[in-house]
Design a protein around this motif. Structure first.
Motif, PDB file in Angstrom:
ATOM      1  N   PHE A  54       0.852  -1.185   0.000  1.00  0.00           N
ATOM      2  CA  PHE A  54       0.000   0.000   0.000  1.00  0.00           C
ATOM      3  C   PHE A  54       0.886   1.233   0.000  1.00  0.00           C
ATOM      4  CE2 PHE A  54      -2.006  -3.449   2.367  1.00  0.00           C
ATOM      5  CZ  PHE A  54      -3.228  -3.573   1.725  1.00  0.00           C
ATOM      6  N   GLY A  55       0.799   2.037  -1.054  1.00  0.00           N
ATOM      7  CA  GLY A  55       1.584   3.264  -1.128  1.00  0.00           C
ATOM      8  C   GLY A  55       1.162   4.266  -0.071  1.00  0.00           C
ATOM      9  N   GLU A  56       1.858   5.377  -0.033  1.00  0.00           N
ATOM     10  CA  GLU A  56       1.597   6.363   1.014  1.00  0.00           C
ATOM     11  C   GLU A  56       0.141   6.836   0.984  1.00  0.00           C
ATOM     12  OE1 GLU A  56       2.934  10.813   1.475  1.00  0.00           O
ATOM     13  OE2 GLU A  56       4.559   9.511   2.173  1.00  0.00           O
ATOM     14  N   HIS A  57      -0.476   6.839   2.160  1.00  0.00           N
ATOM     15  CA  HIS A  57      -1.864   7.268   2.298  1.00  0.00           C
ATOM     16  C   HIS A  57      -2.068   7.797   3.711  1.00  0.00           C
ATOM     17  CE1 HIS A  57      -1.649   3.059   3.579  1.00  0.00           C
ATOM     18  NE2 HIS A  57      -2.680   3.304   4.379  1.00  0.00           N
ATOM     19  N   GLY A  58      -3.169   8.475   3.935  1.00  0.00           N
ATOM     20  CA  GLY A  58      -3.382   9.143   5.203  1.00  0.00           C
ATOM     21  C   GLY A  58      -4.461   8.512   6.068  1.00  0.00           C
ATOM     22  N   HIS A  59      -4.354   8.726   7.377  1.00  0.00           N
ATOM     23  CA  HIS A  59      -5.372   8.336   8.358  1.00  0.00           C
ATOM     24  C   HIS A  59      -5.490   9.446   9.386  1.00  0.00           C
ATOM     25  CE1 HIS A  59      -5.521   4.142   7.014  1.00  0.00           C
ATOM     26  NE2 HIS A  59      -4.201   4.111   7.073  1.00  0.00           N
ATOM     27  N   ARG A  60      -6.637   9.489  10.070  1.00  0.00           N
ATOM     28  CA  ARG A  60      -6.795  10.378  11.205  1.00  0.00           C
ATOM     29  C   ARG A  60      -7.826   9.792  12.170  1.00  0.00           C
ATOM     30  NH1 ARG A  60      -7.070  15.542   9.858  1.00  0.00           N
ATOM     31  NH2 ARG A  60      -7.881  16.100  11.919  1.00  0.00           N
ATOM     32  N   ASP A  61      -7.672  10.151  13.434  1.00  0.00           N
ATOM     33  CA  ASP A  61      -8.618   9.776  14.492  1.00  0.00           C
ATOM     34  C   ASP A  61      -8.968   8.290  14.475  1.00  0.00           C
ATOM     35  OD1 ASP A  61      -8.710  12.329  15.579  1.00  0.00           O
ATOM     36  OD2 ASP A  61     -10.263  12.971  14.190  1.00  0.00           O
ATOM     37  N   MET A  62      -7.919   7.459  14.536  1.00  0.00           N
ATOM     38  CA  MET A  62      -8.108   6.017  14.598  1.00  0.00           C
ATOM     39  C   MET A  62      -6.905   5.401  15.307  1.00  0.00           C
ATOM     40  SD  MET A  62     -10.649   4.068  13.692  1.00  0.00           S
ATOM     41  CE  MET A  62     -11.417   4.995  12.359  1.00  0.00           C
ATOM     42  N   GLU A  63      -7.163   4.352  16.122  1.00  0.00           N
ATOM     43  CA  GLU A  63      -6.101   3.541  16.705  1.00  0.00           C
ATOM     44  C   GLU A  63      -5.915   2.330  15.785  1.00  0.00           C
ATOM     45  OE1 GLU A  63      -4.563   4.339  20.147  1.00  0.00           O
ATOM     46  OE2 GLU A  63      -5.237   6.084  18.997  1.00  0.00           O
ATOM     47  N   GLY A  74       6.921  -4.119   5.736  1.00  0.00           N
ATOM     48  CA  GLY A  74       7.664  -2.881   5.888  1.00  0.00           C
ATOM     49  C   GLY A  74       6.737  -1.710   6.168  1.00  0.00           C
ATOM     50  N   HIS A  75       7.202  -0.788   6.985  1.00  0.00           N
ATOM     51  CA  HIS A  75       6.394   0.373   7.391  1.00  0.00           C
ATOM     52  C   HIS A  75       7.237   1.637   7.325  1.00  0.00           C
ATOM     53  CE1 HIS A  75       3.788   2.909   9.978  1.00  0.00           C
ATOM     54  NE2 HIS A  75       4.935   3.330  10.492  1.00  0.00           N
ATOM     55  N   ARG A  76       6.647   2.703   6.770  1.00  0.00           N
ATOM     56  CA  ARG A  76       7.233   4.048   6.821  1.00  0.00           C
ATOM     57  C   ARG A  76       6.109   5.030   7.094  1.00  0.00           C
ATOM     58  NH1 ARG A  76      12.397   4.787   4.852  1.00  0.00           N
ATOM     59  NH2 ARG A  76      13.328   2.948   3.867  1.00  0.00           N
ATOM     60  N   ASP A  77       6.422   6.092   7.862  1.00  0.00           N
ATOM     61  CA  ASP A  77       5.368   7.061   8.148  1.00  0.00           C
ATOM     62  C   ASP A  77       5.924   8.477   8.231  1.00  0.00           C
ATOM     63  OD1 ASP A  77       6.250   7.646  10.856  1.00  0.00           O
ATOM     64  OD2 ASP A  77       5.300   5.802  11.517  1.00  0.00           O
ATOM     65  N   SER A  78       5.016   9.418   8.340  1.00  0.00           N
ATOM     66  CA  SER A  78       5.374  10.830   8.343  1.00  0.00           C
ATOM     67  C   SER A  78       5.982  11.282   9.667  1.00  0.00           C
ATOM     68  CB  SER A  78       4.145  11.684   8.015  1.00  0.00           C
ATOM     69  OG  SER A  78       3.057  11.368   8.867  1.00  0.00           O
ATOM     70  N   MET A  79       6.095  10.370  10.656  1.00  0.00           N
ATOM     71  CA  MET A  79       6.807  10.665  11.894  1.00  0.00           C
ATOM     72  C   MET A  79       8.242  10.173  11.831  1.00  0.00           C
ATOM     73  SD  MET A  79       3.853   9.878  14.780  1.00  0.00           S
ATOM     74  CE  MET A  79       3.501   8.227  14.142  1.00  0.00           C
ATOM     75  N   ASP A  80       8.688   9.802  10.637  1.00  0.00           N
ATOM     76  CA  ASP A  80      10.070   9.348  10.384  1.00  0.00           C
ATOM     77  C   ASP A  80      10.355   7.966  10.946  1.00  0.00           C
ATOM     78  OD1 ASP A  80      10.767  11.669   8.963  1.00  0.00           O
ATOM     79  OD2 ASP A  80      11.295  12.722  10.815  1.00  0.00           O
ATOM     80  N   HIS A  81       9.330   7.148  11.142  1.00  0.00           N
ATOM     81  CA  HIS A  81       9.564   5.756  11.508  1.00  0.00           C
ATOM     82  C   HIS A  81       9.734   4.925  10.243  1.00  0.00           C
ATOM     83  CE1 HIS A  81       7.157   7.163  15.099  1.00  0.00           C
ATOM     84  NE2 HIS A  81       8.261   6.716  15.661  1.00  0.00           N
ATOM     85  N   ALA A  82      10.709   4.044  10.253  1.00  0.00           N
ATOM     86  CA  ALA A  82      10.916   3.081   9.180  1.00  0.00           C
ATOM     87  C   ALA A  82      11.271   1.754   9.846  1.00  0.00           C
ATOM     88  CB  ALA A  82      12.019   3.519   8.233  1.00  0.00           C
ATOM     89  N   SER A  83      10.445   0.737   9.646  1.00  0.00           N
ATOM     90  CA  SER A  83      10.655  -0.513  10.364  1.00  0.00           C
ATOM     91  C   SER A  83      10.125  -1.678   9.542  1.00  0.00           C
ATOM     92  CB  SER A  83       9.950  -0.467  11.725  1.00  0.00           C
ATOM     93  OG  SER A  83       8.550  -0.337  11.547  1.00  0.00           O
ATOM     94  N   VAL A  84      10.425  -2.884  10.015  1.00  0.00           N
ATOM     95  CA  VAL A  84       9.890  -4.116   9.443  1.00  0.00           C
ATOM     96  C   VAL A  84       9.201  -4.883  10.569  1.00  0.00           C
ATOM     97  CG1 VAL A  84      10.403  -6.294   8.293  1.00  0.00           C
ATOM     98  CG2 VAL A  84      11.635  -4.216   7.635  1.00  0.00           C
ATOM     99  N   LEU A  85       7.965  -5.267  10.324  1.00  0.00           N
ATOM    100  CA  LEU A  85       7.167  -6.010  11.299  1.00  0.00           C
ATOM    101  C   LEU A  85       7.214  -7.487  10.924  1.00  0.00           C
ATOM    102  CD1 LEU A  85       5.309  -5.145  13.709  1.00  0.00           C
ATOM    103  CD2 LEU A  85       3.393  -5.317  12.105  1.00  0.00           C
TER     104      LEU A  85
END
Length: 232
Positions: A54-63, A74-85
């Motif tokens: 899933f390419g970059e996309h947005g979310h709000r008000d959700m856990e 693999g995970h990347r986000d706008s808080m500068d986290h880059a990790s592999v689960l």
């Protein structure tokens, strides 16, 4: 009262690179009878083929809670986290005021199989935040292991909602019980294997909503892994 949600009755689609099943209404699947349960809004079971995602996309008000059964996500986000689960690891992302992220199969050879769960937050406009943690399988063998809770108890991830998530791996014939406090509800999701929930048969990928029950009895027919949500 126990209401079973059979795996074959879920919505979803096969996109080739993605096989997805939706317990509740999501994306192009809409069923007014299945919009969520208590604070649970989404339970998606996804298999993503190698080198896709899933390419970059947005979310709000959700856990948003993610758990990998097999493969690597693999995970990347706008808080500068880059990790592999990886299998046995949980991720919690509070979207809050808004966050952008991408999720990709981190392997060029093997598919990744995972669950993604969304819960409504305790209030809108929370600060976005992120956690990831591996939980030892030995600590949930024929036992409940808390993996997410409002207070982060016992080293669990912290979710901003009056809900807790528990995981258990059961040997064939093993039985677990859990007491529900008055006014509490539960959702049981069978990740692998087969179990009986208060005598009701559940197979792999089946779920069940529980209300007005004081206790739960889960007995494994075949070796099983289950996820239990304790909900207000």
């Amino acid at each position: 009262m126990i209401t079973v949600r059979k795996a074959a009755e879920r919505g979803g689609a096969d996109h080739g690179w993605l096989q997805t099943a939706h317990t509740f209404s999501f994306s192009n699947y809409y069923d007014p009878a299945h919009m969520g349960f208590r604070s649970l809004r989404v339970i998606n079971e996804d298999v993503v083929q190698p080198a896709h995602g899933f390419g970059e996309h947005g979310h709000r008000d959700m856990e948003i809670v993610t758990y990998v059964l097999s493969g690597e996500l693999g995970h990347r986000d706008s808080m500068d986290h880059a990790s592999v689960l990886r299998p046995g690891e949980f991720q919690r992302m509070t979207a809050g005021r808004g966050i952008r992220h991408s999720e990709m199969n981190a392997s060029d050879e093997q598919p990744v199989h995972f669950y993604q769960i969304w819960l409504l937050p305790e209030r809108p406009g929370l600060d976005p935040s992120y956690e990831q943690k591996a939980f030892p399988e030995s600590e949930r063998r024929d036992a409940w292991q808390v993996v997410a809770s409002p207070d982060g108890r016992d080293g669990s991830l912290r979710i901003h909602q009056d809900a807790s998530i528990h995981l258990a791996t059961l040997d064939a014939g093993a039985e677990l019980t859990r007491t529900l406090a008055p006014g509490r509800h539960a959702w049981l999701q069978v990740l692998k294997g087969s179990v009986e929930l208060n005598g009701r048969a559940l197979e792999t990928s089946d779920g069940a909503a529980v209300s007005e029950e004081s206790s739960l009895s889960i007995k494994a027919g075949a070796p099983a892994e289950v996820m239990l949500f304790d909900l207000a």
